[in-house]
Design an enzyme around this catalytic site. Structure first.
Site, PDB file in Angstrom:
ATOM      1  N   ASP A 130       0.861  -1.183   0.000  1.00 50.01           N
ATOM      2  CA  ASP A 130       0.000   0.000   0.000  1.00 50.01           C
ATOM      3  C   ASP A 130       0.901   1.238   0.000  1.00 50.01           C
ATOM      4  OD1 ASP A 130      -2.159   1.671   0.026  1.00 50.01           O
ATOM      5  OD2 ASP A 130      -3.166   0.709   1.701  1.00 50.01           O
TER       6      ASP A 130
HETATM    7  C1  BGC Z   1      -4.995   3.292   0.399  1.00 50.21           C
HETATM    8  C2  BGC Z   1      -5.241   2.268  -0.683  1.00 50.21           C
HETATM    9  C3  BGC Z   1      -5.177   2.916  -2.035  1.00 50.21           C
HETATM   10  C4  BGC Z   1      -3.816   3.579  -2.177  1.00 50.21           C
HETATM   11  C5  BGC Z   1      -3.586   4.205  -3.533  1.00 50.21           C
HETATM   12  C6  BGC Z   1      -3.756   4.118   0.140  1.00 50.21           C
HETATM   13  O1  BGC Z   1      -3.644   5.172   1.020  1.00 50.21           O
HETATM   14  O2  BGC Z   1      -4.893   2.629   1.639  1.00 50.21           O
HETATM   15  O3  BGC Z   1      -6.496   1.657  -0.478  1.00 50.21           O
HETATM   16  O4  BGC Z   1      -5.395   1.967  -3.040  1.00 50.21           O
HETATM   17  O5  BGC Z   1      -3.718   4.592  -1.190  1.00 50.21           O
HETATM   18  O6  BGC Z   1      -4.334   5.334  -3.731  1.00 50.21           O
END
Ligand code: BGC
Length: 740
Positions: free
Chosen positions: A260
């Site tokens: 993530d």
């Molecule tokens: C979130 C994810 C997301 C990623 C990309 C993160 O902060 O937890 O769910 O896909 O950002 O935007």
């Protein structure tokens, strides 16, 4: 990878033999760049994946830089959070779950994929299949609620919708690679506080949090995203036992695992890595295949030295997985999209579909018979509240350009009920104290025949990093309810929000309460249709509503019984006896599992939802009251009879639960084992057949380290408004280890 043709597999081998160590590291990262120039530079330099640069033309330019100007001409994965729509916005996933209809989740994903792919996106970070039982966690809006079976079914349907064409062709035209996230137990963050750690038994993990991911792997998810939390102290980005052990080894996941955003560098503040280089080593060693955010894999010195054979093998494996995904997606053959075919606004067909889908999601919480309203010819209706004239219906996680509803609820209500005279007032602010507006409301309300209160938890109070400790409606909205309900006029409340709220302080005051969630681009029309009666509400809660935040997260339906189950809770009374004198016989009176200041259970439990027409579950039948193990192998046939005693056809979400009253471990008081959304014509009794398998009756044994199916008695029940229909059966089986 099983998706690849022999030719593609050969291409993969050839590429792997050509890439240098640094080039492989470059392939296994995804970064966000703010300008097109930066994107093109990164593409030329051989980066593996980028966030979407914003439109088809820019994406083609970036792909061109990768394909025509980078050393090996490898196209890019172009990722984006397409969560519940791209241009056309569908209901938030929690609302979709209320339909208990995986087909609408598939259609939402299919349509979103077509819109997003037309702009050059080829990878979505969706679906989020984190089970969560804690409404304080803002991300419950993005998931499918408290139940693993429902989350698994909705998630798997979305994966098929993203990855398969309408004809079922995997990675055909207009499809995206899906990403099942966040692996794992993110929804169990302590205190419901986002990014917080989770701590749980292996059986809880295996029975509740892992099953949706297993279903995602079985549905063919191309990618999985690691979660931000620690689990039992080990950050998921460094959790070898789960990333490598469970996901890849045990389940045979062949896609790639992406971190993530900045999740790898977060290993430093987690306190398990000394520096970024160590964070990179730990995560890739644990089975992570791609880093999101900060160039760790390509820029960390120790990784570049390539001195550790195990790490070298891991980087090779990660790179193969990423390249295999690109090949399977057909990016080498078709890296570009036709710029003149980009969907920039929702088409009428997509909006019509979004509306049909949204109609299935609202949940009628209470109704004394005032709903549906009917035409109300000549009546004066006041639509009041901060959601009366707002266009904030899209909910969390939409791109800035996602289509807001064309009109607000006031406009939609006037169209749906043209014979009524509808006035509109703000009533109060959705956030701030607003005494003048409340006073205006107090003066105005008595003049009306009916008051519709449109209340909101604004979209930006939901989603990521939006945990709340107080789940009441924000601002002065509760006061507005009290003012309206004290006026003597009939009052209907509509809630637009992204999570179960604490509405217990006023729930008994209005004549009806409709939970409408954040319904997306067509929210206002759908709400107006349900209020007027053009459409009947059919949603059921995918997550319980608490009586008080103090109960969370222990109000989900699949909780275990205690040794001292309470039969009543409630008002605080002084103790009238001395336990020292009266002894253990008083256990049932006082020493029971309850809160002394709260009634038992949630305010509205999982599965709650009223309709406009009476539905009764008449019976549950099995072929025999004794069931053999072999019958389970084929799926135990359960027949449920459902009657519509009303005069209009009804769509009904039928939920079937099981209870294992006596086992070697304490089992949940009920677990959802099957559901089906059925059409019941007016005045008819229909029979629905569902099947349940051995896994539904098994549990994870900490002792055995695996699933166990024990023989003995089981109960099946399906809720109806006048109580559940129940049947019992005995499973004739030796205690045995099952491959559940
Ligand atoms: C979130 C994810 C997301 C990623 C990309 C993160 O902060 O937890 O769910 O896909 O950002 O935007």
């Amino acid at each position: 990878m099983k998706d690849l043709s022999a030719q593609q597999a050969a291409r993969l081998d050839e590429l792997m033999s050509q890439l240098t160590w640094a080039e492989k590291l470059n392939q296994i990262q995804v970064t966000y760049k703010t300008s097109l120039d930066e994107c093109e530079d990164a593409a030329r330099g051989g980066i593996g994946a980028l966030f979407w640069p914003g439109d088809a033309a820019s994406t083609n330019a970036v792909q061109r830089a990768a394909v025509e100007e980078s050393a090996h001409g490898i196209p890019l994965l172009i990722g984006l959070d397409v969560i519940h729509g791209q241009r056309t916005i569908f209901p938030i996933p929690l609302a979709l779950a209320a339909s208990f209809d995986p087909e609408i989740a598939r259609l939402c994903a299919r349509t979103s994929a077509a819109e997003a792919r037309s702009g050059g996106v080829n990878w979505t970070y969706s679906p989020m299949i984190d089970v969560s039982r804690d409404a304080r966690w803002g991300r419950v809006a993005e998931g499918f609620g408290e139940d693993p079976l429902l989350s698994a079914a909705m998630g798997a349907a979305m994966i098929r919708g993203y990855q398969e064409t309408a004809e079922g062709r995997r990675f055909g035209e207009g499809t995206l690679a899906a990403c099942a996230k966040h692996f794992v137990a993110y929804g169990a963050c302590e205190g419901g506080r986002d990014y917080n750690g989770a701590d749980m038994s292996a059986s809880r993990l295996r029975e509740v949090y892992l099953p949706p991911f297993r279903a995602a792997v079985e549905a063919g998810a191309a990618t999985v995203m690691a979660s931000f939390n620690t689990l039992n102290g080990v950050p998921m980005h460094a959790n070898r036992a789960l990333l490598d052990g469970v996901l890849k080894e045990e389940w045979g996941f062949q896609g790639f695992i992406v971190g993530d955003a900045s999740g790898v560098e977060n290993l430093v503040p987690h306190g398990v890595a000394r520096d970024l280089a160590e964070a990179a080593r730990l995560s890739i060693g644990a089975g992570l295949d791609m880093e999101m955010g900060g160039h760790l894999y390509s820029e960390s010195g120790p990784l570049l030295e390539a001195d550790d054979p195990a790490l070298v093998a891991r980087v090779d494996d990660a790179c193969r997985r990423v390249l295999a995904t690109k090949l399977a997606l057909g990016l080498f053959e078709n890296p570009y999209v036709p710029e003149n075919e980009e969907h920039l606004v929702p088409s009428p067909e997509h909006l019509a579909l979004a509306r049909k889908i949204a109609e299935r999601c609202p949940v009628l919480l209470t109704n004394d018979g005032i709903l549906p309203l009917g035409p109300r010819a000549g009546e004066r209706i006041l639509l009041i509240g901060p959601a009366a004239a707002t266009r904030d219906h899209l909910g969390a996680w939409v791109q800035r350009f996602g289509a807001e509803p064309e009109h607000d609820l006031a406009h939609a209500l006037r169209s749906a009920m043209p014979e009524a005279r509808i006035d509109v007032l703000d009533g109060c602010s959705p956030i701030d104290p607003s005494p003048e507006l409340l006073e205006e409301a107090r003066q105005a309300i008595p003049d009306y025949d009916l008051v519709i209160l449109a209340l909101t938890e604004p979209s930006d109070l939901t989603g990521e990093a939006s945990s709340r400790a107080d789940l009441r409606l924000p601002g002065d909205q509760e006061e507005l309810v009290r003012i309206a309900c004290a006026s003597g006029a009939p009052v209907v409340v509509v809630l637009m929000n992204g999570r179960p709220l604490d509405i217990s302080a006023w729930i008994d005051l209005p004549n009806a309460v409709l939970e409408a969630w954040h319904l997306g681009s067509t929210g206002p029309e759908v709400i107006a249709d349900i209020l007027s009666g053009a459409v009947a509400p059919t949603g059921r809660l995918p997550m319980a509503f608490p009586r008080s935040v103090g109960q969370l997260p222990a109000i989900h339906h699949a909780h275990e019984n205690t040794g001292r189950p309470a039969t009543r809770g409630g008002s605080i009374q002084p103790k009238t006896f001395d336990v020292g004198l009266e002894g253990p016989a008083n256990i049932q009176e006082f020493f029971t599992s309850k809160y002394r200041d709260l009634e038992l259970g949630p305010l509205f439990e999982f599965g709650h939802g009223l309709g406009y027409s009476p539905i009764e579950v008449r019976s549950i039948e099995l072929d025999s009251a004794t069931v053999s193990r072999s019958a389970l192998d084929e799926g135990l046939r359960v027949r449920i009879r459902v009657e519509n005693t009303g005069s209009t056809d009804v769509e009904h979400a039928l939920l079937l639960y099981v209870r294992d009253p006596l086992a070697s471990v304490a089992r949940p008081v009920k677990s959802l084992v099957a559901f089906d959304r059925v059409h019941v014509p007016a005045g008819t009794l229909i029979q629905v057949e569902v099947r349940i398998d051995a896994a539904s009756l098994s549990f994870w044994s900490e002792l055995e380290g695996g699933p166990v199916l024990e023989g003995g008695d089981f109960e099946l029940h399906a809720d109806g408004p006048n109580g559940p229909a129940i049947t019992r059966f005995s499973l004739v089986a030796d205690d045995s280890k099952e491959d559940a």
